[in-house]
Design a protein around this motif. Structure first.
Motif, PDB file in Angstrom:
ATOM      1  N   PRO A 138     -48.632  25.260  22.016  1.00 21.40           N
ATOM      2  CA  PRO A 138     -47.510  24.612  22.707  1.00 21.40           C
ATOM      3  C   PRO A 138     -46.890  23.573  21.777  1.00 21.40           C
ATOM      4  O   PRO A 138     -47.612  22.820  21.120  1.00 21.40           O
ATOM      5  CB  PRO A 138     -48.174  23.936  23.913  1.00 21.40           C
ATOM      6  CG  PRO A 138     -49.626  23.871  23.602  1.00 21.40           C
ATOM      7  CD  PRO A 138     -49.903  25.034  22.714  1.00 21.40           C
ATOM      8  N   LYS A 146     -41.807  27.116  18.480  1.00 22.81           N
ATOM      9  CA  LYS A 146     -41.430  28.513  18.740  1.00 22.81           C
ATOM     10  C   LYS A 146     -39.996  28.585  19.279  1.00 22.81           C
ATOM     11  O   LYS A 146     -39.180  29.354  18.777  1.00 22.81           O
ATOM     12  CB  LYS A 146     -42.389  29.163  19.756  1.00 22.81           C
ATOM     13  CG  LYS A 146     -43.846  29.152  19.326  1.00 22.81           C
ATOM     14  CD  LYS A 146     -44.752  29.818  20.339  1.00 22.81           C
ATOM     15  CE  LYS A 146     -44.834  29.116  21.678  1.00 22.81           C
ATOM     16  NZ  LYS A 146     -45.431  27.775  21.645  1.00 22.81           N
ATOM     17  N   ARG A 159     -49.524  35.957  25.657  1.00 21.36           N
ATOM     18  CA  ARG A 159     -50.248  34.703  25.539  1.00 21.36           C
ATOM     19  C   ARG A 159     -51.729  34.863  25.847  1.00 21.36           C
ATOM     20  O   ARG A 159     -52.472  33.894  25.797  1.00 21.36           O
ATOM     21  CB  ARG A 159     -49.648  33.764  26.564  1.00 21.36           C
ATOM     22  CG  ARG A 159     -49.369  32.398  26.057  1.00 21.36           C
ATOM     23  CD  ARG A 159     -48.689  31.729  27.220  1.00 21.36           C
ATOM     24  NE  ARG A 159     -48.415  30.378  27.002  1.00 21.36           N
ATOM     25  CZ  ARG A 159     -47.220  29.906  26.702  1.00 21.36           C
ATOM     26  NH1 ARG A 159     -46.218  30.708  26.481  1.00 21.36           N
ATOM     27  NH2 ARG A 159     -47.058  28.630  26.615  1.00 21.36           N
ATOM     28  N   LEU A 163     -44.851  16.961  21.268  1.00 19.91           N
ATOM     29  CA  LEU A 163     -44.558  17.127  22.697  1.00 19.91           C
ATOM     30  C   LEU A 163     -44.288  15.788  23.374  1.00 19.91           C
ATOM     31  O   LEU A 163     -43.487  15.702  24.301  1.00 19.91           O
ATOM     32  CB  LEU A 163     -45.695  17.877  23.394  1.00 19.91           C
ATOM     33  CG  LEU A 163     -45.813  19.347  22.980  1.00 19.91           C
ATOM     34  CD1 LEU A 163     -46.949  20.035  23.721  1.00 19.91           C
ATOM     35  CD2 LEU A 163     -44.511  20.097  23.224  1.00 19.91           C
ATOM     36  N   ARG A 180     -40.056  17.074  29.947  1.00 14.08           N
ATOM     37  CA  ARG A 180     -40.589  18.166  30.770  1.00 14.08           C
ATOM     38  C   ARG A 180     -41.826  17.690  31.520  1.00 14.08           C
ATOM     39  O   ARG A 180     -42.630  16.944  30.966  1.00 14.08           O
ATOM     40  CB  ARG A 180     -40.960  19.352  29.857  1.00 14.08           C
ATOM     41  CG  ARG A 180     -39.966  20.490  29.939  1.00 14.08           C
ATOM     42  CD  ARG A 180     -40.173  21.527  28.884  1.00 14.08           C
ATOM     43  NE  ARG A 180     -41.479  22.166  28.868  1.00 14.08           N
ATOM     44  CZ  ARG A 180     -41.799  23.176  28.072  1.00 14.08           C
ATOM     45  NH1 ARG A 180     -40.911  23.668  27.223  1.00 14.08           N
ATOM     46  NH2 ARG A 180     -43.007  23.706  28.099  1.00 14.08           N
TER      47      ARG A 180
HETATM   48  P1  AP5 Z   1     -43.508  27.599  27.258  1.00 19.93           P
HETATM   49  O1  AP5 Z   1     -42.201  27.046  27.612  1.00 19.93           O
HETATM   50  O2  AP5 Z   1     -43.582  28.866  26.483  1.00 19.93           O
HETATM   51  O3  AP5 Z   1     -44.345  26.436  26.569  1.00 19.93           O
HETATM   52  P2  AP5 Z   1     -45.229  26.365  25.263  1.00 19.93           P
HETATM   53  O4  AP5 Z   1     -45.757  27.606  24.635  1.00 19.93           O
HETATM   54  O5  AP5 Z   1     -46.236  25.387  25.663  1.00 19.93           O
HETATM   55  O6  AP5 Z   1     -44.222  26.028  24.205  1.00 19.93           O
HETATM   56  P3  AP5 Z   1     -43.229  24.867  24.245  1.00 19.93           P
HETATM   57  O7  AP5 Z   1     -41.934  25.307  24.857  1.00 19.93           O
HETATM   58  O8  AP5 Z   1     -43.851  23.635  24.830  1.00 19.93           O
HETATM   59  O9  AP5 Z   1     -43.090  24.567  22.678  1.00 19.93           O
HETATM   60  P4  AP5 Z   1     -42.412  25.344  21.502  1.00 19.93           P
HETATM   61  O10 AP5 Z   1     -43.445  25.963  20.623  1.00 19.93           O
HETATM   62  O11 AP5 Z   1     -41.299  26.223  21.974  1.00 19.93           O
HETATM   63  O12 AP5 Z   1     -41.860  24.087  20.707  1.00 19.93           O
HETATM   64  P5  AP5 Z   1     -40.374  23.487  20.621  1.00 19.93           P
HETATM   65  O13 AP5 Z   1     -39.520  24.365  19.776  1.00 19.93           O
HETATM   66  O14 AP5 Z   1     -39.881  23.081  21.966  1.00 19.93           O
HETATM   67  O15 AP5 Z   1     -44.388  27.857  28.576  1.00 19.93           O
HETATM   68  C1  AP5 Z   1     -44.495  26.865  29.575  1.00 19.93           C
HETATM   69  C2  AP5 Z   1     -45.438  27.340  30.652  1.00 19.93           C
HETATM   70  O16 AP5 Z   1     -44.952  28.569  31.250  1.00 19.93           O
HETATM   71  C3  AP5 Z   1     -46.866  27.686  30.217  1.00 19.93           C
HETATM   72  O17 AP5 Z   1     -47.697  26.540  30.137  1.00 19.93           O
HETATM   73  C4  AP5 Z   1     -47.288  28.631  31.337  1.00 19.93           C
HETATM   74  O18 AP5 Z   1     -47.614  27.937  32.535  1.00 19.93           O
HETATM   75  C5  AP5 Z   1     -46.030  29.434  31.606  1.00 19.93           C
HETATM   76  N1  AP5 Z   1     -45.960  30.641  30.765  1.00 19.93           N
HETATM   77  C6  AP5 Z   1     -45.006  30.921  29.817  1.00 19.93           C
HETATM   78  N2  AP5 Z   1     -45.269  32.080  29.223  1.00 19.93           N
HETATM   79  C7  AP5 Z   1     -46.407  32.560  29.786  1.00 19.93           C
HETATM   80  C8  AP5 Z   1     -47.195  33.721  29.578  1.00 19.93           C
HETATM   81  N3  AP5 Z   1     -46.856  34.647  28.650  1.00 19.93           N
HETATM   82  N4  AP5 Z   1     -48.309  33.882  30.336  1.00 19.93           N
HETATM   83  C9  AP5 Z   1     -48.671  32.989  31.279  1.00 19.93           C
HETATM   84  N5  AP5 Z   1     -47.972  31.853  31.515  1.00 19.93           N
HETATM   85  C10 AP5 Z   1     -46.856  31.647  30.785  1.00 19.93           C
HETATM   86  O19 AP5 Z   1     -40.717  22.173  19.744  1.00 19.93           O
HETATM   87  C11 AP5 Z   1     -41.456  21.095  20.290  1.00 19.93           C
HETATM   88  C12 AP5 Z   1     -40.870  19.755  19.823  1.00 19.93           C
HETATM   89  O20 AP5 Z   1     -41.085  19.611  18.413  1.00 19.93           O
HETATM   90  C13 AP5 Z   1     -39.353  19.642  20.044  1.00 19.93           C
HETATM   91  O21 AP5 Z   1     -39.042  18.328  20.396  1.00 19.93           O
HETATM   92  C14 AP5 Z   1     -38.752  19.989  18.648  1.00 19.93           C
HETATM   93  O22 AP5 Z   1     -37.518  19.360  18.433  1.00 19.93           O
HETATM   94  C15 AP5 Z   1     -39.835  19.477  17.711  1.00 19.93           C
HETATM   95  N6  AP5 Z   1     -39.999  20.276  16.493  1.00 19.93           N
HETATM   96  C16 AP5 Z   1     -40.004  21.639  16.410  1.00 19.93           C
HETATM   97  N7  AP5 Z   1     -40.228  22.022  15.134  1.00 19.93           N
HETATM   98  C17 AP5 Z   1     -40.381  20.875  14.408  1.00 19.93           C
HETATM   99  C18 AP5 Z   1     -40.645  20.602  13.018  1.00 19.93           C
HETATM  100  N8  AP5 Z   1     -40.819  21.597  12.127  1.00 19.93           N
HETATM  101  N9  AP5 Z   1     -40.756  19.301  12.632  1.00 19.93           N
HETATM  102  C19 AP5 Z   1     -40.607  18.306  13.519  1.00 19.93           C
HETATM  103  N10 AP5 Z   1     -40.343  18.479  14.845  1.00 19.93           N
HETATM  104  C20 AP5 Z   1     -40.240  19.758  15.283  1.00 19.93           C
END
Ligand code: AP5
Length: 215
Positions: free
Chosen positions: A9, A13, A88, A122, A158
């Motif tokens: 998370p 992604k 996942r 996060l 969130r």
């Molecule tokens: P989901 O929305 O998929 O959450 P996640 O996998 O926990 O991923 P996130 O959206 O939190 O993070 P991300 O990797 O996309 O990072 P982001 O780009 O935002 O799922 C949410 C929920 O839905 C799950 O917990 C579950 O309950 C359910 N669910 C979804 N799919 C499921 C499945 N297949 N099966 C069962 N349940 C499911 O980046 C994060 C932050 O870091 C941002 O602020 C960004 O600006 C920053 N950032 C990104 N890259 C960098 C970098 N290189 N350097 C610095 N900062 C960075």
């Protein structure tokens, strides 16, 4: 081109999926975003998923598979797609590749980031509740302060980005999702990028892999 973005998370992604989708002209299917929209619109799926997602647990394999199959019927998926957040669990990965479901995957990009970096990412994430655009207070701030650059809506944290829920999501990731790296490595379709690098540096690594797959 059919690809999966894997990673803990907050690995980035969603951020990389947006960039890839623009560059490749194929849609991103984010199961998390689809479920959050369902919760916002109080649909039957949203009602089932609300408590689960807010606790940082996973919704059922069957529910999420139906969500993906439904989305893949849309016309814009015919030339390929980017799966963000699916599969996942091993069960989801096996179900999608079954003869019955036949959801193709050409290759998988795993964004590798340490737990400490995840907590910092996060904790600083801000999202637009209207258009879904994602920011970070340090690495990707909105040029409009606490408002979304794209639609002017006030940015929010969130519900599943609270400190306790972040730790639970990481636990769930290590138990249920991390084993997928081995699953895809054994199929020789796994590529890992160093996700702790800057946003642009991660995009460059991802594009390099995509370029090699196209040759
Ligand atoms: P989901 O929305 O998929 O959450 P996640 O996998 O926990 O991923 P996130 O959206 O939190 O993070 P991300 O990797 O996309 O990072 P982001 O780009 O935002 O799922 C949410 C929920 O839905 C799950 O917990 C579950 O309950 C359910 N669910 C979804 N799919 C499921 C499945 N297949 N099966 C069962 N349940 C499911 O980046 C994060 C932050 O870091 C941002 O602020 C960004 O600006 C920053 N950032 C990104 N890259 C960098 C970098 N290189 N350097 C610095 N900062 C960075």
């Amino acid at each position: 081109m059919k690809l999966v973005l894997l990673g803990p998370p907050g690995a980035g992604k969603g951020t990389q999926a947006v960039k890839l989708s623009e560059k490749l002209g194929i849609p991103t299917i984010s199961t998390g975003e689809i479920i959050r929209n369902a919760i916002k619109n109080e649909t039957p799926v949203g009602k089932i998923a609300k408590d689960t997602i807010e606790r940082g647990e996973l919704v059922s394999d069957e529910l999420v598979l139906e969500i993906v199959k439904d989305r893949l019927k849309d016309d814009d998926c015919k030339d390929g797609y980017i799966l963000d957040g699916f599969p996942r669990t091993l069960a989801q990965a096996e179900m999608m590749q079954s003869v019955e479901n036949n959801i193709g995957v050409d290759f998988v990009i795993n964004i590798d980031v340490s737990d400490d970096e995840i907590v910092s990412r996060l904790s600083g994430r801000r999202v637009c509740p209207s258009c879904g655009k994602t920011y970070h207070v340090v690495s990707l701030p909105s040029s409009c302060g606490d408002k979304c650059e794209a639609c002017g809506e006030k940015l929010i944290v969130r519900k599943d980005d609270s400190p306790e829920v972040i730790l639970n999501r990481l636990k769930v990731y290590h138990e249920l999702t991390a084993p997928l790296t081995r699953f895809y490595d054994e199929q020789k379709i796994l590529y890992t990028v160093k996700g702790a690098e800057s946003l642009d540096a991660v995009t460059a690594q991802v594009m390099d892999i995509v370029g090699r797959q196209r040759r």
